[in-house]
Design a protein around this motif. Structure first.
Motif, PDB file in Angstrom:
ATOM      1  N   SER A   1      -4.459  13.632   2.849  1.00 53.30           N
ATOM      2  CA  SER A   1      -3.834  14.948   2.957  1.00 53.30           C
ATOM      3  C   SER A   1      -4.507  16.005   2.086  1.00 53.30           C
ATOM      4  O   SER A   1      -4.195  17.190   2.188  1.00 53.30           O
ATOM      5  CB  SER A   1      -2.359  14.846   2.565  1.00 53.30           C
ATOM      6  OG  SER A   1      -2.238  14.362   1.232  1.00 53.30           O
ATOM      7  N   THR A   2      -5.464  15.614   1.241  1.00 52.80           N
ATOM      8  CA  THR A   2      -6.099  16.549   0.309  1.00 52.80           C
ATOM      9  C   THR A   2      -7.018  17.522   1.046  1.00 52.80           C
ATOM     10  O   THR A   2      -7.914  17.113   1.770  1.00 52.80           O
ATOM     11  CB  THR A   2      -6.915  15.793  -0.764  1.00 52.80           C
ATOM     12  OG1 THR A   2      -6.047  14.872  -1.436  1.00 52.80           O
ATOM     13  CG2 THR A   2      -7.522  16.746  -1.779  1.00 52.80           C
TER      14      THR A   2
ATOM     15  N   HIS B   1      -4.915  21.053  -6.260  1.00 48.97           N
ATOM     16  CA  HIS B   1      -4.281  20.250  -5.221  1.00 48.97           C
ATOM     17  C   HIS B   1      -2.886  19.934  -5.761  1.00 48.97           C
ATOM     18  O   HIS B   1      -2.738  19.092  -6.653  1.00 48.97           O
ATOM     19  CB  HIS B   1      -5.070  18.963  -4.964  1.00 48.97           C
ATOM     20  CG  HIS B   1      -6.519  19.204  -4.702  1.00 48.97           C
ATOM     21  ND1 HIS B   1      -7.002  19.611  -3.475  1.00 48.97           N
ATOM     22  CD2 HIS B   1      -7.606  19.130  -5.516  1.00 48.97           C
ATOM     23  CE1 HIS B   1      -8.318  19.760  -3.550  1.00 48.97           C
ATOM     24  NE2 HIS B   1      -8.704  19.473  -4.779  1.00 48.97           N
TER      25      HIS B   1
ATOM     26  N   LYS C   1      -3.071  15.960 -10.275  1.00 50.55           N
ATOM     27  CA  LYS C   1      -2.481  16.898  -9.307  1.00 50.55           C
ATOM     28  C   LYS C   1      -1.960  18.136 -10.015  1.00 50.55           C
ATOM     29  O   LYS C   1      -1.464  18.066 -11.141  1.00 50.55           O
ATOM     30  CB  LYS C   1      -1.401  16.225  -8.481  1.00 50.55           C
ATOM     31  CG  LYS C   1      -0.199  15.801  -9.249  1.00 50.55           C
ATOM     32  CD  LYS C   1       0.809  15.089  -8.355  1.00 50.55           C
ATOM     33  CE  LYS C   1       0.989  13.704  -8.906  1.00 50.55           C
ATOM     34  NZ  LYS C   1       1.378  12.715  -8.001  1.00 50.55           N
TER      35      LYS C   1
ATOM     36  N   GLU D   1      -9.862  10.657  -2.480  1.00 48.68           N
ATOM     37  CA  GLU D   1      -8.776  11.614  -2.305  1.00 48.68           C
ATOM     38  C   GLU D   1      -7.818  11.117  -1.234  1.00 48.68           C
ATOM     39  O   GLU D   1      -8.242  10.482  -0.270  1.00 48.68           O
ATOM     40  CB  GLU D   1      -9.326  12.964  -1.827  1.00 48.68           C
ATOM     41  CG  GLU D   1     -10.394  13.566  -2.693  1.00 48.68           C
ATOM     42  CD  GLU D   1     -11.038  14.786  -2.057  1.00 48.68           C
ATOM     43  OE1 GLU D   1     -11.458  15.657  -2.816  1.00 48.68           O
ATOM     44  OE2 GLU D   1     -11.109  14.875  -0.816  1.00 48.68           O
ATOM     45  N   ARG D   2      -6.544  11.455  -1.390  1.00 50.26           N
ATOM     46  CA  ARG D   2      -5.598  11.170  -0.312  1.00 50.26           C
ATOM     47  C   ARG D   2      -6.061  11.868   0.959  1.00 50.26           C
ATOM     48  O   ARG D   2      -6.708  12.912   0.908  1.00 50.26           O
ATOM     49  CB  ARG D   2      -4.211  11.704  -0.658  1.00 50.26           C
ATOM     50  CG  ARG D   2      -3.398  10.762  -1.451  1.00 50.26           C
ATOM     51  CD  ARG D   2      -1.951  11.225  -1.386  1.00 50.26           C
ATOM     52  NE  ARG D   2      -1.280  10.783  -2.587  1.00 50.26           N
ATOM     53  CZ  ARG D   2      -0.222  11.360  -3.105  1.00 50.26           C
ATOM     54  NH1 ARG D   2       0.293  12.431  -2.534  1.00 50.26           N
ATOM     55  NH2 ARG D   2       0.332  10.879  -4.174  1.00 50.26           N
TER      56      ARG D   2
ATOM     57  N   ALA E   1      -6.108   6.848   1.456  1.00 49.08           N
ATOM     58  CA  ALA E   1      -7.133   7.665   0.794  1.00 49.08           C
ATOM     59  C   ALA E   1      -8.470   7.565   1.530  1.00 49.08           C
ATOM     60  O   ALA E   1      -8.788   6.544   2.134  1.00 49.08           O
ATOM     61  CB  ALA E   1      -7.309   7.209  -0.650  1.00 49.08           C
TER      62      ALA E   1
ATOM     63  N   GLU F   1      -1.792  16.099  -5.006  1.00 50.84           N
ATOM     64  CA  GLU F   1      -2.740  14.987  -4.989  1.00 50.84           C
ATOM     65  C   GLU F   1      -3.653  15.005  -6.207  1.00 50.84           C
ATOM     66  O   GLU F   1      -4.100  16.060  -6.637  1.00 50.84           O
ATOM     67  CB  GLU F   1      -3.636  15.047  -3.735  1.00 50.84           C
ATOM     68  CG  GLU F   1      -2.895  14.997  -2.435  1.00 50.84           C
ATOM     69  CD  GLU F   1      -2.794  16.352  -1.751  1.00 50.84           C
ATOM     70  OE1 GLU F   1      -2.249  16.401  -0.641  1.00 50.84           O
ATOM     71  OE2 GLU F   1      -3.250  17.358  -2.321  1.00 50.84           O
ATOM     72  N   ASP F   2      -3.927  13.811  -6.741  1.00 46.53           N
ATOM     73  CA  ASP F   2      -4.977  13.628  -7.738  1.00 46.53           C
ATOM     74  C   ASP F   2      -6.310  13.593  -6.993  1.00 46.53           C
ATOM     75  O   ASP F   2      -6.349  13.343  -5.788  1.00 46.53           O
ATOM     76  CB  ASP F   2      -4.807  12.292  -8.480  1.00 46.53           C
ATOM     77  CG  ASP F   2      -3.510  12.199  -9.270  1.00 46.53           C
ATOM     78  OD1 ASP F   2      -3.052  13.225  -9.801  1.00 46.53           O
ATOM     79  OD2 ASP F   2      -2.973  11.083  -9.371  1.00 46.53           O
ATOM     80  N   GLU F   3      -7.414  13.793  -7.728  1.00 41.31           N
ATOM     81  CA  GLU F   3      -8.744  13.766  -7.111  1.00 41.31           C
ATOM     82  C   GLU F   3      -9.700  13.058  -8.073  1.00 41.31           C
ATOM     83  O   GLU F   3      -9.867  13.482  -9.209  1.00 41.31           O
ATOM     84  CB  GLU F   3      -9.201  15.206  -6.852  1.00 41.31           C
ATOM     85  CG  GLU F   3     -10.519  15.336  -6.164  1.00 41.31           C
ATOM     86  CD  GLU F   3     -10.848  16.788  -5.853  1.00 41.31           C
ATOM     87  OE1 GLU F   3     -11.608  17.011  -4.900  1.00 41.31           O
ATOM     88  OE2 GLU F   3     -10.369  17.708  -6.561  1.00 41.31           O
TER      89      GLU F   3
END
Length: 131
Positions: A101-102, A45, A80, A98-99, A29, A48-50
Motif C-alpha cells: 500500500s506504500t 508514509h 511511519k 515496503e508494504r 510487502a 507504513e514503515d519503509e
C-alpha cells in the motif's frame, strides 16, 4: 527450478533514476530495487514503515532535525509518519521493503513519482515480481 536473482545487478541495469522496480513479494510487502542520484522529495508514509538497504554507494536520509547516512551493506527503517528525503550525491543502488500500500513518494506527487503499475513491470534483466 527457481533461480536466485541479484538485486544489485537488477538495480544497476535500471534505465531510469528514482524508478523503483518490484523484484519480489513477502506477504503484504514488496521488495524493490532502485538506482538513485540526487534528491527525491520530502515526504512521509502515514501508515507504513519503509526499509532502505544500500547495495552500492552512499545514501543520506534527511529527517526533520537529523540525518541518517548509510553505506553499502547498511540499512535503516524510516518509521511511519516520519518526514524524510532520500539523497544520493553520487549514484547509489538501494533495496527497499515496503508494504504493498506504500505510495512511492508518500503524501506528495512530483515528476519522480512512479505508480505501482510502473514499478511492477519487468526489469531489464527480464525479472519481474518473483515469489
Amino acid at each position: 527450478m527457481p533461480e536466485p536473482i541479484s538485486p544489485e545487478a537488477i538495480a544497476a541495469a535500471l534505465p531510469e533514476l528514482w524508478s523503483p522496480r518490484v523484484i519480489g513479494e513477502v506477504d503484504d510487502a514488496y521488495v524493490k530495487v532502485a538506482r538513485i542520484k540526487g534528491t527525491l522529495a520530502w515526504h512521509s508514509h502515514d501508515a507504513e514503515d519503509e526499509l532502505f538497504y544500500v547495495l552500492r554507494g552512499v545514501l543520506r536520509i534527511e529527517l526533520e532535525g537529523d540525518t541518517v547516512e548509510l553505506g553499502a551493506g547498511q540499512m535503516w527503517v524510516v518509521p511511519k509518519g516520519t518526514r524524510h528525503n532520500p539523497v544520493a550525491d553520487e549514484e547509489c543502488l538501494v533495496l527497499l521493503i515496503e508494504r504493498k500500500s506504500t505510495l512511492h513518494t508518500g503524501d506528495v506527487v512530483t515528476d519522480k513519482t512512479r505508480p505501482i503499475a510502473e514499478q511492477l513491470r519487468g526489469s531489464p534483466s527480464g525479472v519481474g515480481p518473483v515469489r
